[in-house]
Enzyme design. Structure first.
Site, PDB file in Angstrom:
ATOM      1  N   PHE A 253       0.813  -1.222   0.000  1.00 24.82           N
ATOM      2  CA  PHE A 253       0.000   0.000   0.000  1.00 24.82           C
ATOM      3  C   PHE A 253       0.846   1.270   0.000  1.00 24.82           C
ATOM      4  O   PHE A 253       0.428   2.309   0.499  1.00 24.82           O
ATOM      5  CB  PHE A 253      -1.035  -0.017   1.144  1.00 24.82           C
ATOM      6  CG  PHE A 253      -2.274  -0.749   0.722  1.00 24.82           C
ATOM      7  CD1 PHE A 253      -2.250  -2.118   0.527  1.00 24.82           C
ATOM      8  CD2 PHE A 253      -3.453  -0.060   0.456  1.00 24.82           C
ATOM      9  CE1 PHE A 253      -3.367  -2.803   0.074  1.00 24.82           C
ATOM     10  CE2 PHE A 253      -4.579  -0.731   0.002  1.00 24.82           C
ATOM     11  CZ  PHE A 253      -4.529  -2.110  -0.191  1.00 24.82           C
ATOM     12  N   GLY A 261      -9.724   4.040  -5.122  1.00 24.90           N
ATOM     13  CA  GLY A 261     -11.136   4.168  -5.471  1.00 24.90           C
ATOM     14  C   GLY A 261     -11.843   2.915  -5.030  1.00 24.90           C
ATOM     15  O   GLY A 261     -11.402   2.239  -4.109  1.00 24.90           O
ATOM     16  N   CYS A 264     -15.230   0.737  -1.402  1.00 24.91           N
ATOM     17  CA  CYS A 264     -14.986   0.641   0.049  1.00 24.91           C
ATOM     18  C   CYS A 264     -14.183   1.816   0.617  1.00 24.91           C
ATOM     19  O   CYS A 264     -14.711   2.609   1.387  1.00 24.91           O
ATOM     20  CB  CYS A 264     -14.286  -0.667   0.362  1.00 24.91           C
ATOM     21  SG  CYS A 264     -15.249  -2.092  -0.172  1.00 24.91           S
TER      22      CYS A 264
HETATM   23  C1  UGA Z   1     -10.403  -2.795   0.584  1.00 26.39           C
HETATM   24  C2  UGA Z   1      -9.535  -3.366   1.694  1.00 26.39           C
HETATM   25  O1  UGA Z   1      -8.205  -3.578   1.209  1.00 26.39           O
HETATM   26  C3  UGA Z   1     -10.104  -4.704   2.198  1.00 26.39           C
HETATM   27  O2  UGA Z   1      -9.338  -5.184   3.282  1.00 26.39           O
HETATM   28  C4  UGA Z   1     -11.551  -4.461   2.646  1.00 26.39           C
HETATM   29  O3  UGA Z   1     -12.160  -5.664   3.103  1.00 26.39           O
HETATM   30  C5  UGA Z   1     -12.348  -3.922   1.476  1.00 26.39           C
HETATM   31  O4  UGA Z   1     -11.758  -2.680   1.033  1.00 26.39           O
HETATM   32  C6  UGA Z   1     -13.757  -3.679   1.935  1.00 26.39           C
HETATM   33  O5  UGA Z   1     -13.972  -2.844   2.811  1.00 26.39           O
HETATM   34  O6  UGA Z   1     -14.665  -4.416   1.522  1.00 26.39           O
HETATM   35  P1  UGA Z   1     -10.655  -3.313  -2.048  1.00 26.39           P
HETATM   36  O7  UGA Z   1     -11.628  -2.171  -2.080  1.00 26.39           O
HETATM   37  O8  UGA Z   1     -10.992  -4.590  -2.736  1.00 26.39           O
HETATM   38  O9  UGA Z   1     -10.336  -3.717  -0.525  1.00 26.39           O
HETATM   39  O10 UGA Z   1      -9.320  -2.775  -2.716  1.00 26.39           O
HETATM   40  P2  UGA Z   1      -7.808  -2.495  -2.270  1.00 26.39           P
HETATM   41  O11 UGA Z   1      -6.963  -3.603  -2.704  1.00 26.39           O
HETATM   42  O12 UGA Z   1      -7.745  -2.085  -0.845  1.00 26.39           O
HETATM   43  O13 UGA Z   1      -7.476  -1.226  -3.185  1.00 26.39           O
HETATM   44  C7  UGA Z   1      -8.203  -0.004  -3.002  1.00 26.39           C
HETATM   45  C8  UGA Z   1      -7.698   1.067  -3.937  1.00 26.39           C
HETATM   46  O14 UGA Z   1      -6.423   1.517  -3.515  1.00 26.39           O
HETATM   47  C9  UGA Z   1      -7.548   0.657  -5.402  1.00 26.39           C
HETATM   48  O15 UGA Z   1      -8.072   1.684  -6.225  1.00 26.39           O
HETATM   49  C10 UGA Z   1      -6.039   0.528  -5.583  1.00 26.39           C
HETATM   50  O16 UGA Z   1      -5.632   0.791  -6.896  1.00 26.39           O
HETATM   51  C11 UGA Z   1      -5.544   1.608  -4.636  1.00 26.39           C
HETATM   52  N1  UGA Z   1      -4.162   1.395  -4.162  1.00 26.39           N
HETATM   53  C12 UGA Z   1      -3.841   0.288  -3.441  1.00 26.39           C
HETATM   54  C13 UGA Z   1      -3.197   2.355  -4.424  1.00 26.39           C
HETATM   55  O17 UGA Z   1      -3.475   3.395  -5.081  1.00 26.39           O
HETATM   56  N2  UGA Z   1      -1.919   2.153  -3.973  1.00 26.39           N
HETATM   57  C14 UGA Z   1      -1.577   1.056  -3.264  1.00 26.39           C
HETATM   58  O18 UGA Z   1      -0.398   0.950  -2.864  1.00 26.39           O
HETATM   59  C15 UGA Z   1      -2.551   0.101  -2.984  1.00 26.39           C
END
Ligand code: UGA
Length: 432
Positions: A253, A261, A264
């Site tokens: 992260f 986005g 969640c």
């Molecule tokens: C997130 C949480 O990671 C889960 O633990 C949680 O259960 C879930 O929300 C939820 O509340 O249901 P998710 O929305 O599937 O999961 O996606 P993530 O993998 O967390 O990514 C979220 C956003 O952050 C994406 O747009 C991704 O591109 C962005 N991101 C992620 C970054 O811009 N940089 C990073 O280093 C990591």
């Protein structure tokens, strides 16, 4: 164990299929007949790798069924999971709890036996306590206990995260039955060493939102540092690798880019702020206002980078590769990629979008954008090529092949996922 799962969206459908995979007899409940018909036929109505196989296997083996009848659901089990959506309210930061309230109002009067309700949806702190009162008013001579069992699954890894979670969290009222029932439901995971953390109701609700708020903060932190790197001519990707080596910080992260986005993180930090305000604890959360602000600023900054690279946006032809909010998902809710594509179009650019899995959802949300059937087709005649979701097929694009079809030579990397040298040696100007 017999159980129901209310809600057949990303969370509910995954939970229902995975509980059946653990050996339970599961009835999935939703009011949307169209969604149920798909699931009954073994089709997952969204893209989630691995889920169709688990769904079909458990339907075939008779452990997983679906219904839109609350009466059938009430008669089926004494254990009910609530996994319906809690989206952001229109025009407000708070969460819309009407779907949860509707399940409670309809289900509880139908229960003829004592039951345990496990909330899985992400809710503002205090919701479980409010529902406990509501349930006691609606229950007819039966003891219905409300507990909270938040979910931490990521889209794209939903099955693995449900079947092999880092931890299980359970919020219960003292002296209730929920812990014993949860230990039975998750027995095979607990035997495998997954910790079950038992807390009060409010703590369990807050564990979930705090986890998402922390992840959002981590992303916005690195994006704020990226702004400084850009001003100073430093390299944010190398910086992330270097600070991420410290185990107290961790590399995950810390990927800078156009930000977070999805369904969640954005709505959860806003609902967290709104709830903290209601509780009079809003000062601590000015931090999250900034996290949200930094995140939204990334999208406008990307538009500015494209404008600077292209000279002008008016009449400029732009290929946008990626529409899903992240790879491994077809979800376009609050997608940074589509938001940038939309802003570019509003500024006069001719934008063509391609995504390997999110085309249908994108067309529904942004019907006025142009869409292609492949990455190469999107790049045909483009002055600038933008990679806004780091799908493997975009990361491994061959710059020379793209040169054969594109008009300009600007490659703009919104996710720091491309090999800069490869693109530069093929004659492209690389921007990030
Ligand atoms: C997130 C949480 O990671 C889960 O633990 C949680 O259960 C879930 O929300 C939820 O509340 O249901 P998710 O929305 O599937 O999961 O996606 P993530 O993998 O967390 O990514 C979220 C956003 O952050 C994406 O747009 C991704 O591109 C962005 N991101 C992620 C970054 O811009 N940089 C990073 O280093 C990591």
């Amino acid at each position: 164990m017999k159980m129901t799962v209310f809600g057949a969206g990303y969370l509910g459908a995954t939970h229902a299929a995975c509980m059946a995979e653990l050996g339970h007899e599961v009835l999935g409940v939703d009011t949307n007949r169209g969604k149920l018909a798909k699931l009954e036929a073994g089709d997952v109505p969204f893209y989630e790798p691995g889920l169709p196989e688990v769904l079909r296997r458990n339907i075939d083996q008779g452990r997983l069924n679906f219904t839109d009848s609350y009466a059938e659901a009430a008669a089926w089990a004494k254990t009910h999971f609530i996994a319906v959506g809690t989206p952001q309210k229109k025009g407000e930061f708070g969460a819309d709890l009407s779907y949860i309230d509707a399940v409670i109002d309809e289900l509880v009067p139908l229960l003829t036996d004592d039951a345990v309700l496990f909330g899985k949806s992400t809710v503002p702190v205090g919701t479980a306590a409010r529902l406990t009162t509501r349930v006691s008013q609606l229950a007819r001579d039966v003891d219905v206990e409300v507990s909270w069992n938040p979910e931490f699954l990521r889209e794209g890894y939903a099955v693995a995260d449900t079947l092999h979670p880092d931890r299980l969290v359970l919020g219960t009222r003292p002296g209730g039955r929920a812990e014993q029932v949860a230990r039975e439901i998750y027995a095979s995971l607990i035997v495998d060493g997954v910790p079950l953390l038992v807390t009060d109701l409010a703590t369990a609700e807050l564990v979930k939102v705090s986890a998402n708020a922390f992840l959002a903060t981590k992303i916005s932190f690195i994006n704020a540092v990226a702004e400084v790197c850009e001003a100073a001519g430093a390299d944010i990707a190398a910086l992330s690798d270097a600070i991420g080596r410290d185990p107290r910080i961790g590399r995950q992260f810390l990927n800078a880019g156009i930000g977070f986005g999805g369904g969640c993180l954005p709505k959860d930090i806003r609902a967290f702020m709104a709830r903290a305000g209601e509780l009079g604890a809003d000062q601590a959360l000015t931090l999250l206002r900034e996290v949200d602000g930094i995140n939204m600023r990334r999208r406008t900054r990307m538009v500015e980078i494209v404008r600077a690279a292209s000279g002008t946006l008016i009449g400029s032809r732009i290929a946008v590769l990626g529409a899903a909010f992240k790879p491994g998902s077809d979800d376009v809710r609050d997608s940074p990629a589509l938001n940038v594509a939309g802003q570019l179009q509003l500024n006069g650019a001719a934008v063509t979008v391609y995504d390997p899995h999110a085309m249908d959802n994108s067309r529904r949300l942004f019907p006025t954008l142009d869409y292609s059937t492949s990455a190469m087709e999107a790049c045909e005649g483009a002055d600038s090529v933008l990679v806004l979701t780091e799908w493997p097929e975009f990361v491994s694009l061959d710059p020379t092949s793209v040169s054969d079809v594109a008009r300009g030579r600007n490659i703009i990397d919104g996710r720091y996922c491309l090999n800069r040298q490869d693109w530069e040696s093929a004659g492209w100007t690389y921007h990030a």
